[in-house]
Motif scaffolding. Sequence first.
Motif, short mmCIF file in Angstrom:
data_model
loop_
_atom_site.label_atom_id
_atom_site.label_comp_id
_atom_site.label_asym_id
_atom_site.label_seq_id
_atom_site.Cartn_x
_atom_site.Cartn_y
_atom_site.Cartn_z
N TYR A 130 0.86 -1.18 0.00
CA TYR A 130 0.00 0.00 0.00
C TYR A 130 0.90 1.23 0.00
CZ TYR A 130 -3.26 3.55 1.71
OH TYR A 130 -4.02 4.70 1.86
N GLY A 131 0.85 1.99 -1.09
CA GLY A 131 1.69 3.18 -1.20
C GLY A 131 3.14 2.83 -1.46
N LEU A 132 4.01 3.80 -1.21
CA LEU A 132 5.42 3.67 -1.56
C LEU A 132 6.35 3.59 -0.36
CD1 LEU A 132 5.54 6.38 -4.38
CD2 LEU A 132 5.23 3.90 -4.66
N LYS A 133 5.81 3.69 0.85
CA LYS A 133 6.66 3.82 2.02
C LYS A 133 6.65 2.59 2.92
CE LYS A 133 6.33 8.86 2.07
NZ LYS A 133 6.00 10.07 2.87
N GLY A 134 6.39 1.42 2.33
CA GLY A 134 6.50 0.18 3.09
C GLY A 134 5.24 -0.28 3.79
N TRP A 135 4.11 0.37 3.54
CA TRP A 135 2.86 -0.06 4.13
C TRP A 135 2.35 -1.32 3.40
CZ3 TRP A 135 -0.70 2.83 7.54
CH2 TRP A 135 -0.09 3.96 8.11
N VAL A 136 1.59 -2.14 4.10
CA VAL A 136 1.00 -3.34 3.51
C VAL A 136 -0.52 -3.27 3.62
CG1 VAL A 136 3.00 -4.78 4.00
CG2 VAL A 136 1.13 -4.64 5.68
N LYS A 137 -1.18 -3.98 2.70
CA LYS A 137 -2.64 -4.09 2.71
C LYS A 137 -3.00 -5.47 3.24
CE LYS A 137 -5.00 -2.44 -0.73
NZ LYS A 137 -5.63 -2.27 -2.07
N ALA B 36 10.62 -0.48 4.73
CA ALA B 36 10.84 0.94 4.45
C ALA B 36 10.35 1.38 3.08
CB ALA B 36 12.33 1.27 4.59
N ASP B 37 10.10 0.42 2.16
CA ASP B 37 9.68 0.82 0.82
C ASP B 37 8.70 -0.20 0.24
OD1 ASP B 37 11.20 -1.37 -0.30
OD2 ASP B 37 12.99 -0.12 -0.22
N ARG B 38 8.20 0.11 -0.93
CA ARG B 38 7.17 -0.73 -1.54
C ARG B 38 7.69 -2.12 -1.87
NH1 ARG B 38 2.24 -0.05 -3.81
NH2 ARG B 38 1.67 -1.41 -5.54
N ASP B 39 8.93 -2.22 -2.32
CA ASP B 39 9.48 -3.54 -2.67
C ASP B 39 9.50 -4.47 -1.45
OD1 ASP B 39 9.82 -2.85 -5.29
OD2 ASP B 39 11.94 -2.30 -5.08
N ALA C 102 -1.58 1.25 12.20
CA ALA C 102 -2.55 0.45 11.45
C ALA C 102 -3.87 1.20 11.42
CB ALA C 102 -2.73 -0.92 12.10
N LYS C 103 -4.56 1.14 10.30
CA LYS C 103 -5.84 1.84 10.18
C LYS C 103 -6.70 1.14 9.14
CE LYS C 103 -4.00 5.14 6.79
NZ LYS C 103 -3.76 6.58 6.49
N VAL C 104 -7.99 1.44 9.17
CA VAL C 104 -8.93 0.90 8.18
C VAL C 104 -8.86 1.75 6.93
CG1 VAL C 104 -11.34 0.44 7.68
CG2 VAL C 104 -10.44 -0.02 9.96
N HIS C 105 -8.77 1.09 5.78
CA HIS C 105 -8.80 1.78 4.49
C HIS C 105 -9.73 1.01 3.57
CE1 HIS C 105 -7.45 4.19 1.10
NE2 HIS C 105 -7.26 3.07 0.41
N SER C 106 -10.88 1.60 3.27
CA SER C 106 -11.90 0.93 2.46
C SER C 106 -12.29 -0.38 3.15
CB SER C 106 -11.38 0.70 1.04
OG SER C 106 -12.40 0.18 0.21
N ASP C 107 -12.20 -1.51 2.43
CA ASP C 107 -12.59 -2.78 3.05
C ASP C 107 -11.38 -3.58 3.51
OD1 ASP C 107 -11.66 -3.29 0.53
OD2 ASP C 107 -13.23 -4.74 0.00
N HIS C 108 -10.23 -2.93 3.64
CA HIS C 108 -9.02 -3.59 4.12
C HIS C 108 -8.47 -2.83 5.33
CE1 HIS C 108 -9.17 -5.35 0.07
NE2 HIS C 108 -8.39 -6.30 0.54
N ILE C 109 -7.45 -3.41 5.93
CA ILE C 109 -6.65 -2.73 6.92
C ILE C 109 -5.28 -2.51 6.33
CG2 ILE C 109 -5.47 -3.02 9.15
CD1 ILE C 109 -8.00 -4.44 10.14
N VAL C 110 -4.71 -1.33 6.53
CA VAL C 110 -3.36 -1.06 6.05
C VAL C 110 -2.48 -0.80 7.27
CG1 VAL C 110 -4.07 -0.22 3.79
CG2 VAL C 110 -3.87 1.40 5.70
N ALA C 111 -1.22 -1.23 7.16
CA ALA C 111 -0.33 -1.13 8.31
C ALA C 111 1.09 -0.81 7.87
CB ALA C 111 -0.35 -2.44 9.10
N GLN C 112 1.81 -0.16 8.75
CA GLN C 112 3.22 0.15 8.53
C GLN C 112 4.04 -0.58 9.58
OE1 GLN C 112 4.52 4.13 9.52
NE2 GLN C 112 5.97 4.14 7.80
N PHE C 113 5.07 -1.32 9.13
CA PHE C 113 5.95 -2.05 10.03
C PHE C 113 7.28 -1.31 10.20
CE2 PHE C 113 3.86 -5.96 7.95
CZ PHE C 113 2.80 -5.91 8.83
N ALA C 114 7.91 -1.50 11.34
CA ALA C 114 9.23 -0.94 11.55
C ALA C 114 10.25 -1.56 10.60
CB ALA C 114 9.66 -1.17 13.00
N GLU C 115 9.96 -2.78 10.15
CA GLU C 115 10.93 -3.54 9.34
C GLU C 115 10.81 -3.30 7.84
OE1 GLU C 115 10.31 -5.45 13.24
OE2 GLU C 115 8.98 -4.69 11.70
#
Length: 235
Positions: A68-75, A126-129, A111-124
Amino acid sequence: MTARDSGGAGRAKGEGRAAASFGAFVRKPVERDPAASAEAQVPAVAEPAESAVCPDDVVEVGAIVDAYGLKGWVKVAAHADAGRGGDALLSAKRWWLQKGAERRAVRALRAKVHSDHIVAQFAETADRDEALALRGYRISISRGEFPALEADEFYWIDLIGLAVVNEAGVALGTVADMIDNGAHSVMRVEYPVDGKSGKDGKPLVGERLIPFVGVYVKTVDQAAKQITVSWEADY
């Protein structure tokens, strides 16, 4: 109830052990509106690396499906919607990721709700890859990190395995699974069929489907591991 994949089979979590699958929570007997706070972003404090020992009470709650996005977030596709038990993902600080035999711990920063998913950012991540590399990992969290419920609310995971008896004290079986029929939750109660066995020689097992609503479910005693229902054995 809008839980997804709530009745799935247990997933391996370690040598010789299986993790229970997570469903949602059910209300008994009073219906109330779900909390309206599911859209709020809930920060989580990072934990030190030495705490990364998998606890015995981890429960599978969802899976990573995309970046999710470019900064390491996941859906994340959660097994239950936020407000219906998926809130556990919004508040848990430590997530356990597993894919095949590989398991790792990550620290949820946000972590937060986005549409019908949850999106989260981990400390581990850092980027989309790095986030894309986590696609397909199943997510478990400690049962101890689930949000507290009201007195008449129960997580499915805590109901499975409880004995079911009627008001006359007749044993009706054991809760083997919980089902979401769209209107309410239903207990799938298994019981042995006396004197009968299948082609494999094992005793036959019957099942009862009992709606988890106040007109039928009278008490849930988790300490005694028993649910009392208004239900006859010949139903």
